[in-house]
Write a protein that holds these residues in place. Structure first.
Motif, PDB file in Angstrom:
ATOM      1  N   GLY A  68      67.571  13.744  -3.601  1.00 26.04           N
ATOM      2  CA  GLY A  68      67.362  14.265  -2.251  1.00 26.04           C
ATOM      3  C   GLY A  68      65.900  14.450  -1.914  1.00 26.04           C
ATOM      4  N   SER A  69      65.073  14.666  -2.931  1.00 21.95           N
ATOM      5  CA  SER A  69      63.648  14.895  -2.688  1.00 21.95           C
ATOM      6  C   SER A  69      62.943  13.626  -2.223  1.00 21.95           C
ATOM      7  N   PHE A  70      63.586  12.479  -2.435  1.00 21.90           N
ATOM      8  CA  PHE A  70      62.984  11.209  -2.032  1.00 21.90           C
ATOM      9  C   PHE A  70      63.713  10.579  -0.844  1.00 21.90           C
ATOM     10  N   ALA A  71      64.506  11.386  -0.127  1.00 24.80           N
ATOM     11  CA  ALA A  71      65.303  10.847   0.982  1.00 24.80           C
ATOM     12  C   ALA A  71      64.429  10.181   2.044  1.00 24.80           C
ATOM     13  N   LYS A  72      63.314  10.824   2.385  1.00 24.65           N
ATOM     14  CA  LYS A  72      62.438  10.265   3.416  1.00 24.65           C
ATOM     15  C   LYS A  72      61.789   8.972   2.939  1.00 24.65           C
ATOM     16  N   VAL A  73      61.374   8.956   1.666  1.00 19.44           N
ATOM     17  CA  VAL A  73      60.773   7.742   1.106  1.00 19.44           C
ATOM     18  C   VAL A  73      61.769   6.601   1.149  1.00 19.44           C
ATOM     19  N   ILE A  74      63.004   6.876   0.731  1.00 19.38           N
ATOM     20  CA  ILE A  74      64.049   5.850   0.720  1.00 19.38           C
ATOM     21  C   ILE A  74      64.314   5.339   2.131  1.00 19.38           C
ATOM     22  N   GLU A  75      64.353   6.254   3.086  1.00 25.46           N
ATOM     23  CA  GLU A  75      64.580   5.864   4.489  1.00 25.46           C
ATOM     24  C   GLU A  75      63.468   4.944   4.992  1.00 25.46           C
ATOM     25  N   MET A  76      62.210   5.306   4.701  1.00 20.20           N
ATOM     26  CA  MET A  76      61.071   4.496   5.143  1.00 20.20           C
ATOM     27  C   MET A  76      61.064   3.134   4.448  1.00 20.20           C
ATOM     28  N   LYS A 113      63.667   1.470   3.214  1.00 20.74           N
ATOM     29  CA  LYS A 113      64.755   0.641   3.734  1.00 20.74           C
ATOM     30  C   LYS A 113      64.402   0.066   5.100  1.00 20.74           C
ATOM     31  N   ALA A 114      63.690   0.837   5.910  1.00 19.71           N
ATOM     32  CA  ALA A 114      63.289   0.344   7.233  1.00 19.71           C
ATOM     33  C   ALA A 114      62.347  -0.846   7.124  1.00 19.71           C
ATOM     34  N   LYS A 115      61.630  -0.924   6.000  1.00 19.54           N
ATOM     35  CA  LYS A 115      60.706  -2.041   5.779  1.00 19.54           C
ATOM     36  C   LYS A 115      61.291  -3.100   4.841  1.00 19.54           C
ATOM     37  N   ASN A 116      62.564  -2.946   4.528  1.00 22.70           N
ATOM     38  CA  ASN A 116      63.252  -3.891   3.633  1.00 22.70           C
ATOM     39  C   ASN A 116      62.578  -4.003   2.271  1.00 22.70           C
ATOM     40  N   ILE A 117      62.132  -2.876   1.747  1.00 19.89           N
ATOM     41  CA  ILE A 117      61.498  -2.832   0.433  1.00 19.89           C
ATOM     42  C   ILE A 117      62.553  -2.508  -0.616  1.00 19.89           C
ATOM     43  N   LEU A 118      62.557  -3.246  -1.696  1.00 21.99           N
ATOM     44  CA  LEU A 118      63.531  -3.063  -2.767  1.00 21.99           C
ATOM     45  C   LEU A 118      63.335  -1.712  -3.445  1.00 21.99           C
ATOM     46  N   ILE A 119      64.430  -0.982  -3.652  1.00 22.55           N
ATOM     47  CA  ILE A 119      64.406   0.302  -4.341  1.00 22.55           C
ATOM     48  C   ILE A 119      65.225   0.181  -5.618  1.00 22.55           C
ATOM     49  N   LYS A 120      64.632   0.617  -6.739  1.00 23.72           N
ATOM     50  CA  LYS A 120      65.330   0.554  -8.021  1.00 23.72           C
ATOM     51  C   LYS A 120      65.361   1.937  -8.653  1.00 23.72           C
ATOM     52  N   ASN A 121      66.540   2.317  -9.172  1.00 28.07           N
ATOM     53  CA  ASN A 121      66.646   3.537  -9.963  1.00 28.07           C
ATOM     54  C   ASN A 121      66.453   3.166 -11.431  1.00 28.07           C
ATOM     55  N   VAL A 122      65.466   3.772 -12.059  1.00 25.74           N
ATOM     56  CA  VAL A 122      65.106   3.416 -13.435  1.00 25.74           C
ATOM     57  C   VAL A 122      65.011   4.659 -14.303  1.00 25.74           C
ATOM     58  N   ASP A 123      64.970   4.443 -15.613  1.00 27.66           N
ATOM     59  CA  ASP A 123      64.790   5.556 -16.531  1.00 27.66           C
ATOM     60  C   ASP A 123      63.379   6.119 -16.406  1.00 27.66           C
ATOM     61  N   LYS A 124      63.256   7.423 -16.594  1.00 28.66           N
ATOM     62  CA  LYS A 124      61.941   8.066 -16.549  1.00 28.66           C
ATOM     63  C   LYS A 124      60.991   7.438 -17.563  1.00 28.66           C
ATOM     64  N   ALA A 125      61.529   7.002 -18.688  1.00 27.09           N
ATOM     65  CA  ALA A 125      60.691   6.395 -19.722  1.00 27.09           C
ATOM     66  C   ALA A 125      59.968   5.161 -19.202  1.00 27.09           C
TER      67      ALA A 125
END
Length: 243
Positions: A32-40, A42-54
């Motif tokens: 939830g802390s990255f909701a705004k980043v994710i929204e922005m 997606k609006a620019k069609n930038i790929l988002i990946k969920n990865v391990d902290k490592a």
């Protein structure tokens, strides 16, 4: 590929024209802390990946990624004329920060942040023996690097001569300056030279300055580090031009 680390630097990169390829978000982070980043993104069609902290730890340059990293195109350095054109577009007298061998990336980032916040039009750095723009600089600048032109030159002395030929008055910052910053009137096109953290402005560069200015000091410690000194003088110039 350039690494941009931390929530605020990534958001500022998204707001700018930075060419971002992918945004990596830690699976362990509160999404939830990255909701705004994710929204922005997606609006620019930038790929988002969920990865391990490592994975983020391995990629991180400053180890303070806050659970998010953007992979972007390498930083595109500008030319001196780009900085002057930026001032012209804003209808303002040029105000350029010239860094003579600043070697600490945190200082470089902090100076860029102050310069952008306080109305400078660009920063000039040397190609050699000095800090260059990287992920740590982007983080230290709190994203200001995405908005303020940074030019990289082969020779600072030659760059100063070019600026002088285009009407700028060059001020060097030195604790043995001939005038206090409040005694000078910065109502002309300005180039401000900030020297190396250890030995200050080099002799040849200092000789090319029109005036050497200093900050009034009243404490037992009689010097500030490069980024703090730069911020004080940049503020004085901004104040005189605003008030």
């Amino acid at each position: 590929m350039r690494i941009i680390e931390g929530k605020n630097p990534v958001m500022e990169a998204l707001r700018s024209d930075a060419q971002i390829d992918t945004i990596l978000i830690s699976k362990e982070a509160a999404q939830g802390s990255f909701a705004k980043v994710i929204e922005m993104a997606k609006a620019k069609n930038i790929l988002i990946k969920n990865v391990d902290k490592a994975m983020l730890d391995r990629l991180s340059e400053n180890k303070i990624h806050q659970g998010i990293i953007a992979e972007a195109m390498e930083y595109e350095y500008k030319e001196i004329d780009d900085i002057l054109d930026y001032a012209k577009k804003k209808g303002e007298k040029p105000f350029v920060i010239i860094l003579d061998e600043i070697t600490d990336v945190h200082n470089l980032g902090a100076i860029i942040r102050s310069a952008e916040c306080l109305g400078a039009h660009g920063v000039i750095i040397p190609k050699r023996r000095a800090a260059q723009v990287n992920g740590v600089v982007a983080k230290s600048s709190a994203g200001a690097i995405e908005f303020l032109p940074v030019a990289r030159v082969t020779n600072i002395s030659n760059a100063i001569e070019e600026l002088k030929s285009k009407g700028l008055w060059i001020y060097g910052a030195d604790m043995d300056g001939e005038k206090y910053i409040y005694e000078e009137k910065f109502d002309v096109p300005v180039g401000l030279v900030i020297g190396n953290e250890g030995f200050g402005i080099g002799r040849l560069v200092k000789e090319r300055c029109d005036t050497i200015v200093k900050i009034p000091m009243k404490g037992n410690v009689n010097s500030l580090n490069a980024s703090c000194a730069a911020s004080v003088i940049i503020y004085e110039i901004m104040k005189q031009r605003t008030i």
